[in-house]
Design an enzyme around this catalytic site. Structure first.
Site, PDB file in Angstrom:
ATOM      1  N   ASP A 137     -35.381 -44.782 -17.842  1.00 36.25           N
ATOM      2  CA  ASP A 137     -33.974 -44.524 -17.549  1.00 36.25           C
ATOM      3  C   ASP A 137     -33.655 -45.178 -16.212  1.00 36.25           C
ATOM      4  O   ASP A 137     -33.385 -46.360 -16.140  1.00 36.25           O
ATOM      5  CB  ASP A 137     -33.760 -43.008 -17.538  1.00 36.25           C
ATOM      6  CG  ASP A 137     -32.293 -42.622 -17.599  1.00 36.25           C
ATOM      7  OD1 ASP A 137     -31.448 -43.443 -17.213  1.00 36.25           O
ATOM      8  OD2 ASP A 137     -31.988 -41.494 -18.014  1.00 36.25           O
ATOM      9  N   THR A 138     -33.759 -44.451 -15.107  1.00 39.95           N
ATOM     10  CA  THR A 138     -33.514 -45.062 -13.798  1.00 39.95           C
ATOM     11  C   THR A 138     -34.708 -45.907 -13.366  1.00 39.95           C
ATOM     12  O   THR A 138     -34.572 -46.821 -12.569  1.00 39.95           O
ATOM     13  CB  THR A 138     -33.297 -43.973 -12.731  1.00 39.95           C
ATOM     14  OG1 THR A 138     -34.485 -43.181 -12.660  1.00 39.95           O
ATOM     15  CG2 THR A 138     -32.120 -43.084 -13.091  1.00 39.95           C
TER      16      THR A 138
END
Length: 217
Positions: A137-138
């Site tokens: 994700d990040t």
């Protein structure tokens, strides 16, 4: 190493109507669309197995599955690697281990990680080493984890992730092997969960607002 290629899913991609596929009854109202059908996931995973073998062949590899979300991807990928091992001139011996990273609450990544389970990390010293994860994700979690591993001096570390999300919150981390690059939507299924639900869904789907509400922590 060169930036990994991925099956690119555009922001405009709408996915497929739920009625076109078999969806468990208990999730009928909780999903918007089928985003990546199960068969497509398997086809892409088969190709990743070939690329991993090509890049890491010839070494004994410690394969580390990141639980819980990575377990389907890992199991299917391992099946394809085993088939390649049986049927090609090159093969790679693998040992497997499992770790858990805790970093999500509802649909937000907290960015702090706890590593749970797995063998003592000091056994990684001098080993060739591959990680299997469901989604980046990040990228914060993976960056933190790789920093942690550095102190044990592994010989080589490669990371395979089924999904990578295009998100403004990304820290710019990119794994070595990527299944699909997807827009910034919250997806579930194929072992990806929302507060532990939806792991028992074959396809990767977009969760509906009803679903988020119903299963929120």
């Amino acid at each position: 190493s060169k930036s990994s290629t991925a099956c690119f899913i555009s922001d405009e991609e709408q996915g497929y109507d739920l009625d076109l596929f078999c969806i468990p009854k208990h999730y009928a109202a909780d999903l918007e669309r089928v985003y990546i059908p199960h068969g497509l996931i398997l086809d892409r995973t088969e190709r990743l197995a070939r690329e991993i073998l090509k890049e890491m062949g010839g070494h004994h590899i410690v394969a580390l599955c990141v639980l819980k979300g990575g377990y389907k991807f890992f199991a299917d990928l391992l099946d394809y690697i085993k088939a390649l091992n049986r049927n090609s001139d090159r093969s790679i011996p693998m040992t497997v281990d499992f770790i858990r990273l805790k970093s999500y609450c509802n649909d937000q990544s907290t960015g702090e990680i706890k590593v749970i389970g797995g063998d003592d990390l000091s056994t990684l010293t001098g080993k060739f080493f591959s990680f299997y994860k469901d989604i980046i994700d990040t990228g914060k979690t993976m960056k933190t984890l790789l920093q942690l591993l550095k102190q044990y001096n592994p010989k080589m570390v490669k990371v395979a992730s089924l999904l990578v999300k295009r998100t403004p919150r990304s820290v710019g981390y990119r794994p070595d092997f990527v299944g699909f690059e997807v827009p910034d939507k919250f997806v579930v299924g194929y072992a990806l969960d929302y507060n532990e639900y939806f792991r028992d869904l074959n396809h990767i789907c977009v969760i509906s607002e009803t679903g988020k509400e119903k299963y929120k922590a």
